[in-house]
Design a protein around this motif. Structure first.
Motif, PDB file in Angstrom:
ATOM      1  N   VAL A 283     -14.330  16.687  11.115  1.00 28.10           N
ATOM      2  CA  VAL A 283     -14.503  16.589  10.380  1.00 28.10           C
ATOM      3  C   VAL A 283     -12.089  16.637   9.671  1.00 28.10           C
ATOM      4  N   ILE A 284     -11.972  16.420  10.564  1.00 24.36           N
ATOM      5  CA  ILE A 284     -10.644  15.962  10.971  1.00 24.36           C
ATOM      6  C   ILE A 284     -10.246  14.002  11.069  1.00 24.36           C
ATOM      7  N   GLU A 285      -9.544  13.911  10.527  1.00 23.69           N
ATOM      8  CA  GLU A 285      -9.170  12.271  10.339  1.00 23.69           C
ATOM      9  C   GLU A 285      -8.611  11.945  11.101  1.00 23.69           C
ATOM     10  N   MET A 286      -9.249  11.315  12.486  1.00 19.73           N
ATOM     11  CA  MET A 286      -8.664  10.620  13.729  1.00 19.73           C
ATOM     12  C   MET A 286      -8.355   9.436  14.494  1.00 19.73           C
ATOM     13  N   PRO A 287      -8.083   8.633  14.929  1.00 18.40           N
ATOM     14  CA  PRO A 287      -8.868   7.831  15.975  1.00 18.40           C
ATOM     15  C   PRO A 287     -10.954   8.013  16.567  1.00 18.40           C
ATOM     16  N   HIS A 288     -10.894   6.773  16.478  1.00 19.75           N
ATOM     17  CA  HIS A 288     -12.960   7.432  16.705  1.00 19.75           C
ATOM     18  C   HIS A 288     -11.856   7.123  18.807  1.00 19.75           C
ATOM     19  N   LEU A 289     -11.628   6.709  19.255  1.00 14.41           N
ATOM     20  CA  LEU A 289     -11.450   6.827  20.728  1.00 14.41           C
ATOM     21  C   LEU A 289     -11.101   8.317  20.599  1.00 14.41           C
ATOM     22  N   LEU A 290      -9.424   8.685  20.251  1.00 11.60           N
ATOM     23  CA  LEU A 290      -9.755   9.854  20.499  1.00 11.60           C
ATOM     24  C   LEU A 290     -10.028  11.172  20.176  1.00 11.60           C
ATOM     25  N   GLN A 291     -10.986  11.275  18.703  1.00 18.66           N
ATOM     26  CA  GLN A 291     -12.142  12.243  18.224  1.00 18.66           C
ATOM     27  C   GLN A 291     -13.012  12.282  19.072  1.00 18.66           C
ATOM     28  N   SER A 292     -13.921  11.166  20.486  1.00 20.76           N
ATOM     29  CA  SER A 292     -14.158  11.047  20.385  1.00 20.76           C
ATOM     30  C   SER A 292     -14.505  12.048  22.423  1.00 20.76           C
ATOM     31  N   VAL A 293     -12.837  11.259  22.770  1.00 22.80           N
ATOM     32  CA  VAL A 293     -12.900  12.226  24.280  1.00 22.80           C
ATOM     33  C   VAL A 293     -12.228  13.709  23.393  1.00 22.80           C
ATOM     34  N   VAL A 294     -11.730  13.615  23.014  1.00 20.33           N
ATOM     35  CA  VAL A 294     -11.887  15.481  22.395  1.00 20.33           C
ATOM     36  C   VAL A 294     -12.871  16.291  22.064  1.00 20.33           C
ATOM     37  N   LEU A 295     -14.055  15.588  22.003  1.00 16.76           N
ATOM     38  CA  LEU A 295     -15.136  16.173  21.932  1.00 16.76           C
ATOM     39  C   LEU A 295     -15.832  16.086  23.381  1.00 16.76           C
ATOM     40  N   PHE A 296     -15.690  14.976  23.770  1.00 13.77           N
ATOM     41  CA  PHE A 296     -16.302  14.733  24.709  1.00 13.77           C
ATOM     42  C   PHE A 296     -15.823  16.240  26.474  1.00 13.77           C
ATOM     43  N   GLY A 297     -14.298  16.111  25.124  1.00 16.96           N
ATOM     44  CA  GLY A 297     -13.632  17.988  26.249  1.00 16.96           C
ATOM     45  C   GLY A 297     -13.440  18.154  25.744  1.00 16.96           C
ATOM     46  N   SER A 298     -14.532  18.801  24.929  1.00 19.62           N
ATOM     47  CA  SER A 298     -14.091  20.143  24.270  1.00 19.62           C
ATOM     48  C   SER A 298     -15.891  20.936  25.067  1.00 19.62           C
ATOM     49  N   PHE A 299     -16.835  20.008  24.922  1.00 18.91           N
ATOM     50  CA  PHE A 299     -17.923  20.079  24.977  1.00 18.91           C
ATOM     51  C   PHE A 299     -18.317  20.074  26.955  1.00 18.91           C
ATOM     52  N   PHE A 300     -17.633  19.681  27.383  1.00 18.37           N
ATOM     53  CA  PHE A 300     -17.088  20.292  29.105  1.00 18.37           C
ATOM     54  C   PHE A 300     -16.732  21.307  29.054  1.00 18.37           C
ATOM     55  N   LEU A 301     -15.915  22.231  28.739  1.00 23.21           N
ATOM     56  CA  LEU A 301     -15.223  23.286  28.186  1.00 23.21           C
ATOM     57  C   LEU A 301     -16.521  24.382  27.643  1.00 23.21           C
ATOM     58  N   ALA A 302     -16.840  23.491  26.839  1.00 23.13           N
ATOM     59  CA  ALA A 302     -17.605  24.821  26.445  1.00 23.13           C
ATOM     60  C   ALA A 302     -19.174  25.142  27.412  1.00 23.13           C
ATOM     61  N   GLY A 303     -19.154  24.026  28.080  1.00 21.19           N
ATOM     62  CA  GLY A 303     -20.778  24.234  29.230  1.00 21.19           C
ATOM     63  C   GLY A 303     -19.726  25.017  29.832  1.00 21.19           C
TER      64      GLY A 303
END
Length: 446
Positions: free
Chosen positions: A325-345
């Motif tokens: 829900v935070i406004e940020m560039p799509h590429l940065l948002q995708s990278v953060v989500l990818f990294g977050s799911f990696f850490l969650a795994g």
């Protein structure tokens, strides 16, 4: 080569030279890959080709989970009482015929029936495989054996969906089911090379179980339901196992609340890429795979690893909801989500893999299938209840609060385990002392 590398080499090489174990892992690799191919093909058939309603797809999930929930303890009893190799071979062959049957299914009712039957075969296979590992692997190499098995599961989770999509694009859905059926046949062929229980006893590699050592009259005195319940009794009697089981069920429950609603969360991202969800799921599997490979090398004990993993996975899931829900560039948002799911795994790997090692090491060989069957049943209950609670929370609060609640709930479970760790370990030491040294307490490392 330093001391740690020498120990690692001495521990791993004998296991890799264990022909029976490698055949069993070959069977697992083929069947796990086939399982993901089957899931992708089935969801494509029912969800896209047949345009099934959401509740009809949910019913499919229940048809796969309920046999494990209900049949876990019984399947474990069967795995401890009869030859585990034969059980696994029969399960593979029956599952191959079931997948061929999917090709001739004309409606969802027939699919549901086939899924229930396949679920019964799945629930027979899993505890039998766990017991077979205990039969054919030296106790010194159990940790490595569990690590390799867990790594295969996670590699299948990463590669399987992509491979399934590629095969469907190249050959179509129907041929995918045929390929999947062939995978189970290949799995059965691998298993034919693994010695059965009778041959292992003849070679002196395993001894007689307490049931086999009793006379026929004494064996009849123990009721069927009492034998099934012995797996739960063993877990309840060992404080370390009980603490691990309670933690794993609680973590599975709250994580399923989030996982089941991941699509609704990603819908909030403006102009979300169609591939982002798949990349994040693969990232989660990659994180768990890497954790499985390295968690054994940490000197922490099991409960510490599980507690830290739960806290980390929970906090990262809560962060994912905020990032969406935070406004940020799509590429940065995708990278953060990818990294977050990696850490969650990775956090999930710290919970699951040490628990599987603990369960394997602390369970007597003749009760391994019953204990694993009971645990599978308990975790399946969490898998069923979690999505139901998640759906209710999303309906009432929305996906973002649901993810925050689920994430913080997971972290709270881990924090509670860390706070109670010392008390659980003291009780486990007392239990080991009362058991006259038959069970070795774990106070420092796995």
């Amino acid at each position: 080569m330093n001391q740690a590398q020498i120990v690692e080499s001495e521990g791993l090489q004998p296991l890799l030279r264990n022909r029976n174990y490698m055949l069993l892992m070959g069977s697992q690799l083929v069947s796990n890959m086939g399982e993901w191919l089957y899931i992708i093909a089935l969801l494509t058939l029912v969800g896209l080709k047949w345009q099934a309603a959401p509740w009809e797809i949910t019913a499919m999930t229940l048809c796969m989970a309920i046999p494990v929930l209900i049949g876990g303890p019984v399947a474990g009893w069967i795995g401890d009482k009869y030859d585990r190799k034969k059980i696994m071979v029969i399960s593979d062959v029956v599952r191959a015929f079931i997948l061929i049957g999917v090709l001739f299914a004309g409606n969802l009712i027939q699919i549901y029936i086939l899924l229930i039957v396949k679920g019964l075969m799945d629930v027979l296979f899993s505890p039998a495989k766990s017991g077979k590992i205990k039969e054919i692997v030296d106790p010194k190499h159990i940790d490595q054996a569990v690590t390799i098995s867990s790594s295969i599961e996670q590699m299948s989770k990463i590669i399987g969906p992509s491979l399934g999509g590629l095969l469907m694009a190249l050959f179509g859905i129907q041929l995918c089911f045929i390929i999947d059926a062939g995978a189970f046949i290949v799995s059965a062929l691998f298993l034919l090379g693994v010695p059965g229980r009778k041959l292992l006893k003849q070679k002196g590699l395993i001894g007689e179980s307490p049931n086999e050592a009793r006379s026929g009259q004494d064996t009849q005195k123990k009721s069927f339901f009492k034998e099934i319940g012995e797996g739960l009794q063993l877990i309840y009697g060992m404080p370390l196992l009980l603490g691990g089981v309670v933690t794993i069920c609680a973590v599975m429950l709250v994580l399923q609340m989030a996982d089941s609603q991941i699509v609704t969360l990603f819908r909030l991202i403006p102009d979300v890429s169609d591939d982002l969800l798949g990349y994040c799921i693969s990232a989660s599997g990659l994180g768990t795979l890497i954790a499985a490979m390295f968690v054994r090398k940490l000197s922490w004990n099991t409960l510490a690893k599980m507690g830290v993993g739960s806290v980390a996975a929970g906090l990262v899931f809560a962060v994912c909801a905020v990032v969406v829900v935070i406004e940020m560039p799509h590429l940065l948002q995708s990278v953060v989500l990818f990294g977050s799911f990696f850490l969650a795994g990775a956090g999930g790997g710290f919970v699951l893999v040490p628990f599987q090692m603990l369960l394997m090491k602390r369970t007597p060989e003749h009760m391994t299938s019953r204990v694993f069957g009971t645990v599978n049943s308990l975790t399946s209950g969490a898998v069923i209840i979690g999505p139901t609670l998640g759906g209710a929370l999303v309906t009432g609060m929305g996906p973002v609060p649901t993810y925050i609640v689920a994430g913080l709930g997971t972290a709270a479970v881990g924090a509670a385990l860390l706070l109670c760790k010392s008390r659980i370990e003291r009780k486990d030491e007392d239990f080991a002392a009362r058991s006259e040294g038959l069970m070795v307490p774990e106070t420092s490392t796995i």
